[in-house]
Design a protein around this motif. Structure first.
Motif, PDB file in Angstrom:
ATOM      1  N   GLN A  22     -24.720   9.915  -7.636  1.00  0.00           N
ATOM      2  CA  GLN A  22     -24.594   8.727  -8.669  1.00  0.00           C
ATOM      3  C   GLN A  22     -23.066   8.050  -8.300  1.00  0.00           C
ATOM      4  O   GLN A  22     -22.940   7.092  -8.674  1.00  0.00           O
ATOM      5  CB  GLN A  22     -24.602  10.037 -10.453  1.00  0.00           C
ATOM      6  CG  GLN A  22     -23.778   8.547 -11.283  1.00  0.00           C
ATOM      7  CD  GLN A  22     -24.922   7.451 -11.580  1.00  0.00           C
ATOM      8  OE1 GLN A  22     -25.992   7.499 -11.285  1.00  0.00           O
ATOM      9  NE2 GLN A  22     -24.703   6.823 -11.744  1.00  0.00           N
ATOM     10  N   ILE A  23     -21.987   8.943  -7.740  1.00  0.00           N
ATOM     11  CA  ILE A  23     -21.014   9.010  -7.550  1.00  0.00           C
ATOM     12  C   ILE A  23     -21.448   7.289  -6.421  1.00  0.00           C
ATOM     13  O   ILE A  23     -20.125   6.166  -6.113  1.00  0.00           O
ATOM     14  CB  ILE A  23     -20.399   9.706  -7.057  1.00  0.00           C
ATOM     15  CG1 ILE A  23     -19.856  10.610  -7.978  1.00  0.00           C
ATOM     16  CG2 ILE A  23     -18.524   9.447  -6.616  1.00  0.00           C
ATOM     17  CD1 ILE A  23     -18.829  11.858  -7.645  1.00  0.00           C
ATOM     18  N   GLN A  24     -22.064   7.531  -5.355  1.00  0.00           N
ATOM     19  CA  GLN A  24     -21.836   6.318  -4.562  1.00  0.00           C
ATOM     20  C   GLN A  24     -22.440   5.120  -4.770  1.00  0.00           C
ATOM     21  O   GLN A  24     -22.327   3.986  -4.466  1.00  0.00           O
ATOM     22  CB  GLN A  24     -22.931   7.371  -3.095  1.00  0.00           C
ATOM     23  CG  GLN A  24     -22.748   6.194  -1.941  1.00  0.00           C
ATOM     24  CD  GLN A  24     -21.213   6.857  -1.313  1.00  0.00           C
ATOM     25  OE1 GLN A  24     -21.295   7.905  -0.490  1.00  0.00           O
ATOM     26  NE2 GLN A  24     -20.750   5.257  -1.475  1.00  0.00           N
ATOM     27  N   TYR A  25     -23.373   5.645  -6.119  1.00  0.00           N
ATOM     28  CA  TYR A  25     -23.973   4.536  -6.487  1.00  0.00           C
ATOM     29  C   TYR A  25     -23.072   3.618  -6.961  1.00  0.00           C
ATOM     30  O   TYR A  25     -22.712   2.498  -7.154  1.00  0.00           O
ATOM     31  CB  TYR A  25     -24.574   4.928  -7.559  1.00  0.00           C
ATOM     32  CG  TYR A  25     -25.826   3.772  -7.967  1.00  0.00           C
ATOM     33  CD1 TYR A  25     -26.594   2.649  -7.811  1.00  0.00           C
ATOM     34  CD2 TYR A  25     -24.788   3.849 -10.208  1.00  0.00           C
ATOM     35  CE1 TYR A  25     -27.032   1.520  -8.419  1.00  0.00           C
ATOM     36  CE2 TYR A  25     -25.488   1.896 -10.861  1.00  0.00           C
ATOM     37  CZ  TYR A  25     -26.645   1.711  -9.929  1.00  0.00           C
ATOM     38  OH  TYR A  25     -26.308   0.220 -10.987  1.00  0.00           O
ATOM     39  N   GLU A  26     -21.360   4.116  -8.127  1.00  0.00           N
ATOM     40  CA  GLU A  26     -20.588   3.631  -8.950  1.00  0.00           C
ATOM     41  C   GLU A  26     -20.214   2.835  -8.122  1.00  0.00           C
ATOM     42  O   GLU A  26     -19.097   1.796  -7.960  1.00  0.00           O
ATOM     43  CB  GLU A  26     -19.908   4.807  -9.296  1.00  0.00           C
ATOM     44  CG  GLU A  26     -21.405   5.237 -10.920  1.00  0.00           C
ATOM     45  CD  GLU A  26     -21.626   4.083 -12.006  1.00  0.00           C
ATOM     46  OE1 GLU A  26     -21.056   3.119 -11.809  1.00  0.00           O
ATOM     47  OE2 GLU A  26     -22.065   4.321 -12.376  1.00  0.00           O
ATOM     48  N   LEU A  27     -19.617   3.535  -6.320  1.00  0.00           N
ATOM     49  CA  LEU A  27     -18.715   2.999  -5.229  1.00  0.00           C
ATOM     50  C   LEU A  27     -19.136   1.655  -4.942  1.00  0.00           C
ATOM     51  O   LEU A  27     -17.963   0.803  -4.751  1.00  0.00           O
ATOM     52  CB  LEU A  27     -18.628   4.130  -4.224  1.00  0.00           C
ATOM     53  CG  LEU A  27     -17.736   5.580  -4.903  1.00  0.00           C
ATOM     54  CD1 LEU A  27     -17.817   6.524  -3.929  1.00  0.00           C
ATOM     55  CD2 LEU A  27     -16.236   4.710  -5.510  1.00  0.00           C
ATOM     56  N   LYS A  28     -20.060   1.271  -5.594  1.00  0.00           N
ATOM     57  CA  LYS A  28     -20.858  -0.146  -4.787  1.00  0.00           C
ATOM     58  C   LYS A  28     -21.122  -0.163  -3.483  1.00  0.00           C
ATOM     59  O   LYS A  28     -20.079  -0.803  -3.117  1.00  0.00           O
ATOM     60  CB  LYS A  28     -20.608  -1.731  -5.737  1.00  0.00           C
ATOM     61  CG  LYS A  28     -20.793  -1.185  -7.638  1.00  0.00           C
ATOM     62  CD  LYS A  28     -19.984  -2.353  -7.723  1.00  0.00           C
ATOM     63  CE  LYS A  28     -19.969  -1.756  -9.503  1.00  0.00           C
ATOM     64  NZ  LYS A  28     -21.562  -1.741  -9.740  1.00  0.00           N
TER      65      LYS A  28
END
Length: 458
Positions: A22-28
């Motif tokens: 989820q964090i990796q997704y938010e980091l774009k």
């Protein structure tokens, strides 16, 4: 929800893997490690979150006992005039102090006069002695035994060597005196002043390793230590790391002491560091000391002596003492910091830091011992060199603006004037003289900048 089920049992557990996704997704597309993982001066990589499924219970289940009763408010009193010091001690106790530490510079002081009318049975009194006298130690022990008083005597020849560059007399005679005192002293008498390592710029791993190596020299040279050992430690501004530092210190000391069949816990006295304190915008010092005292409490210090906001440039004064004492009173009685045993237990981040700091410090300690021990390393200048290198790295960060002290190298008040307020000299004192070793020099980060500003004041 059934009353027999644990709280939140109806919610699905979220694994560390899912959190990272989820964090990796938010980091774009930004790199997780480069963006969110940072490395401390001690070489510890700090992650953005810590999860139970990444915890090895066998390596984080520490036996660190920090009961809520341990935290006492300590008032420092320098004894120049015995009558005034006695009155000040009584006044401090009436205003919320729970223990007193007297600094006594010579053996002519009358203990009876100093302790007159002071409550003895429920208050701990420490005596910091920058000299080494068997007779004076006997006087303190005799008074404590006769009056059922709880005294702590703070004697530290190795600390004297570190700070002054010389022993009180010489190594052989200093340790002989300590061995004689150990045979009759009912009071705790051994002190390890590790404040100097932090205030001189050592990183946390160095502070821990040097403190334990310092203690090991005493265990090696004084076989009959049947009293608790006092450790003075300085608390810096890195909040969670400082909590972990105190916990790691207790863990390391217990491990070392058990090798000498010394089964008494150490008595940790914590004081906020001087290294990040500033002359200009001095009220910010109160914010710094508040978080540092919080770290000391949560880390399990037995006693805390707060540093007055104006300690750099003012002589001891009632207002500065009252404010610093009230900071601790608010933490204790209004913030309820005295209500929980072992408050840092179960915090994965703190337990991970504790483990890593202890392991790294143990490796450094072993290296010191393999190369002849702490005193030998001091004599060869290796300890001083390592501290100086660490201090310079931090100084470079401050000078470049990457390490910030508000009101000094960030958002300074150009109208702030200090030249006419200086009752004390707030910088490193130059005192060229012959010493046995190069002393460890305490130095604040802001000194050079402050000296430049003072020189420009009208």
């Amino acid at each position: 929800m059934s009353t027999n089920n644990p709280l939140f049992s109806d919610f699905e557990a979220v694994s560390s893997k899912h959190w990272k996704q989820q964090i990796q997704y938010e980091l774009k597309g930004a790199d997780y490690n480069e963006t969110l993982v940072w490395e401390s001066p001690e070489g510890i990589k700090v992650k953005p979150f810590y999860h139970s499924d990444e915890v090895d219970e066998s390596t984080t289940n520490f036996s660190i006992n920090t009961p809520k009763e341990a935290f006492s408010i300590l008032q420092n009193i320098f004894v120049h005039d015995v009558k005034k010091s006695n009155e000040r001690a009584l006044d401090s106790l009436n205003r919320g102090a729970e223990s007193i530490r007297f600094t006594i510079e010579n053996d002519t002081i009358s203990i009876e006069n100093l302790m007159q009318n002071l409550p003895l049975e429920k208050v701990t009194y420490s005596f910091y002695l920058p000299f080494l006298s068997i007779d004076f130690a006997k006087k303190l022990n005799e008074f404590a035994t006769k009056n059922n008083a709880n005294f702590i005597i703070q004697l530290d020849p190795i600390g004297q060597l570190c700070k002054d560059g010389n022993w009180f007399e010489n190594a052989e005679k200093d340790f002989e005196k300590l061995n004689q005192i150990s045979k009759f002293s009912q009071s705790s008498f051994l002190n390890i002043n590790s404040e100097i390592y932090q205030n001189a710029g050592a990183n946390i791993v160095q502070q821990l390793a040097y403190t334990i190596a310092h203690a090991n020299e005493y265990f090696n040279r004084i076989p009959a230590v049947n009293q608790p050992i006092t450790i003075e430690i300085s608390v810096g501004t890195n909040y969670f790391f400082e909590i972990a530092k105190l916990r790691a210190l207790r863990l390391l000391f217990t491990t070392l002491a058990s090798e000498y069949n010394h089964n008494l816990d150490c008595h940790i006295v914590a004081t906020p560091t001087k290294r990040n304190k500033t002359l200009y915008d001095y009220n910010v010092n109160m914010l710094r000391t508040t978080t540092e005292c919080m770290s000391a409490i949560l880390g399990g210090a037995n006693a805390i002596a707060n540093l007055p906001y104006d300690a750099l440039y003012h002589k001891d004064n009632e207002f500065g003492d009252r404010i610093s004492r009230n900071q601790l009173l608010i933490l204790k009685h209004e913030s309820y910091f005295d209500k929980v045993n072992n408050p840092a237990d179960g915090a994965y981040y703190i337990e991970s830091l504790t483990k890593q700091l202890a392991e790294k410090a143990l490796l450094l300690f072993k290296d010191i011992e393999a190369n002849g021990g702490f005193i030998k390393q001091l004599s060869e200048g290796n300890i001083q060199k390592k501290i100086s290198e660490s201090a310079q790295k931090e100084q470079d960060l401050f000078d470049s603006g990457k390490e910030i002290l508000l009101g000094t190298n960030k958002y300074p008040n150009k109208n702030d004037k200090m030249k006419h307020d200086l009752e004390l000299y707030p910088f490193v004192k130059q005192n060229p003289r012959k010493t046995l070793i190069v002393p460890i020099i305490e130095k604040r980060l802001a000194e050079k900048l402050e000296q430049e500003r003072l020189s420009q004041e009208a």
